[in-house]
Design an enzyme around this catalytic site. Sequence first.
Site, PDB file in Angstrom:
ATOM      1  N   GLU A  43       0.789  -1.226   0.080  1.00 25.24           N
ATOM      2  CA  GLU A  43      -0.055  -0.030   0.033  1.00 25.24           C
ATOM      3  C   GLU A  43       0.778   1.253  -0.059  1.00 25.24           C
ATOM      4  OE1 GLU A  43      -2.762   0.280   3.411  1.00 25.24           O
ATOM      5  OE2 GLU A  43      -2.504   2.718   3.157  1.00 25.24           O
ATOM      6  N   ARG A  47       0.380  10.417   0.530  1.00 23.91           N
ATOM      7  CA  ARG A  47       0.980  11.396   1.381  1.00 23.91           C
ATOM      8  C   ARG A  47       2.205  12.414   1.050  1.00 23.91           C
ATOM      9  NH1 ARG A  47       0.492   8.009   6.943  1.00 23.91           N
ATOM     10  NH2 ARG A  47      -1.686   6.822   6.441  1.00 23.91           N
ATOM     11  N   LYS A 131     -10.873  -1.850   6.739  1.00 27.61           N
ATOM     12  CA  LYS A 131      -9.618  -1.727   7.346  1.00 27.61           C
ATOM     13  C   LYS A 131     -10.202  -1.064   8.916  1.00 27.61           C
ATOM     14  CE  LYS A 131      -6.098   2.112   7.698  1.00 27.61           C
ATOM     15  NZ  LYS A 131      -5.440   2.987   6.825  1.00 27.61           N
TER      16      LYS A 131
HETATM   17  C1  3PG Z   1      -1.974   4.255   8.219  1.00 27.99           C
HETATM   18  O1  3PG Z   1      -1.619   5.035   7.526  1.00 27.99           O
HETATM   19  O2  3PG Z   1      -2.954   3.278   7.689  1.00 27.99           O
HETATM   20  C2  3PG Z   1      -1.550   3.860   9.311  1.00 27.99           C
HETATM   21  O3  3PG Z   1      -1.177   5.121  10.003  1.00 27.99           O
HETATM   22  C3  3PG Z   1      -0.469   3.041   9.549  1.00 27.99           C
HETATM   23  O4  3PG Z   1      -0.286   2.889  10.897  1.00 27.99           O
HETATM   24  P1  3PG Z   1       1.098   2.645  11.694  1.00 27.99           P
HETATM   25  O5  3PG Z   1       2.011   3.497  11.111  1.00 27.99           O
HETATM   26  O6  3PG Z   1       0.739   2.675  13.001  1.00 27.99           O
HETATM   27  O7  3PG Z   1       1.602   1.155  11.096  1.00 27.99           O
END
Ligand code: 3PG
Length: 214
Positions: A43, A47, A131
């Site tokens: 994924e 961003r 999710k």
């Molecule tokens: C996301 O972007 O889906 C989450 O912020 C990922 O979360 P993590 O950095 O806590 O794994």
Amino acid sequence: MSTIAAEYVMRISPVIPVLTVPDVAHAAPLASALVAGGLRVLEVTLRTPDALQVVREMAAACPDAVIGAGTVLNADALKRAVDAGARFIVSPGLTKAVARAAEAAGVPLLAGVATATDIMRGLDLGLTRFKFFPAETSGGAPAIAAFAGPFGEVAFCPTGGVTLDNAPRYLGMKNVLCVGGSWICSKDAVEAGDWARITALSKGAAALARAAAG
Ligand code: 3PG
């Protein structure tokens, strides 16, 4: 239709790495290192300014991988991600506009839910795979266990605060098909070009067992 496809994506690997990649030059080696470790559903979060180019370069470098786009906040971003080659879409939340756009594009969507009301809205839109976000601060594994009662047909990809240490608890649940997390994409390793480290992190994640495998 999108439910079957979303389930297919979720069952490929126990962990979907959440990748935020500011430098396009890292896209191909990062994807290759992750795939070499055994994770092949990736994924890419929207961003960073060049995220769509990262999607394109990862797809070109790793044709056997399934590259998707995350942090998809609206229908327009979804369309641009699909045009760039994203094969699945992840959103931190659930809106009708994003769900409809995914349906129109024929792309599987993992929309973020955190409450029973969110799940009911998703069901109304024909979604049963979600999710669960942000997982750790939204009740974690006990919340997912509680959802199994009223929402027997629903399954989740918990994401947000998931680590190598707490992932097994989620993956041991029957209504969890996979988890998402950014821990596999160590920022230091990427910046240092330490692809062996990324492959090692990928291997550790790929080796996690899940109850819902099959
Ligand atoms: C996301 O972007 O889906 C989450 O912020 C990922 O979360 P993590 O950095 O806590 O794994």
